[in-house]
Scaffold this motif. Sequence first.
Motif: not given
Length: 246
Positions: A102-110, A157-159, A164-166
């Motif tokens: 879940l951390l890898m998927a977070l929508k962060n600008k990097r 996977e849904i999480g 990514q806040e789609p």
Amino acid sequence: MSTLLEVSGVSVTFDGFRAINNLSFQIGNAELRAVIGPNGAGKTTFMDIVTGKTRPDEGRVIWGEKSVSLLRMSEAKIAQAGIGRKFQKPTVFEDQTVQENLLMALKNKRGWLGVLFYRPSADDLDKVADLASEIGLKDELTRKSGELSHGQKQWLEIGMLLAQEPRLLLVDEPAAGMTPQEREHTTDLLVQAAKTRAVVVVEHDMEFVRRLNCKVTVLHEGSVLAEGSLDHVTSNQDVIDVYLGR
């Protein structure tokens, strides 16, 4: 309700076979929609077109308030614009924990440096804890994803997509291979997600579709055959003939 995605007059042919035939479809900002139809009806190709994997021969695919054409965008740009897709088979990082996935998927600008030296902030950890609660995996955060049941992997996977806040979530046959309890939770998860974004569920299982309690679009030979409530479309003679049988 304002339209988030509008597909109009879209056709695509593969080797002489018309997979999508003058298809028109639209969905609003916070709406749940089920898409059903026989094999070969064009359900997967429809999702491929919306996500940029397949380019149609003609037609328009318009996105968002600014009416941007998705047909001019790459798959990556479409994903960045807020369209997330979940395939039938769950793809999670099996050696990583639920929390790490879940951390890898977070929508962060990097950029790539940020990825190399990434340390989750307290805010990131809170977000992940909230997501894990939402998908029903809050007690599994430290478990390796490979140890989860099939249903739990689907939720993870849904999480990861929700992280990514789609604005639009395309979900392919989420109920396949699930236990009755898992299917019930999956229904709740998708209904909840559709309160704040558009969710399109492609599904064969009519009981699952009934529980979603949403508008249904029936595809046949690449175009819309019927649309409306499940009761409305399942009483349509054309739908009975081509899909449900007598």
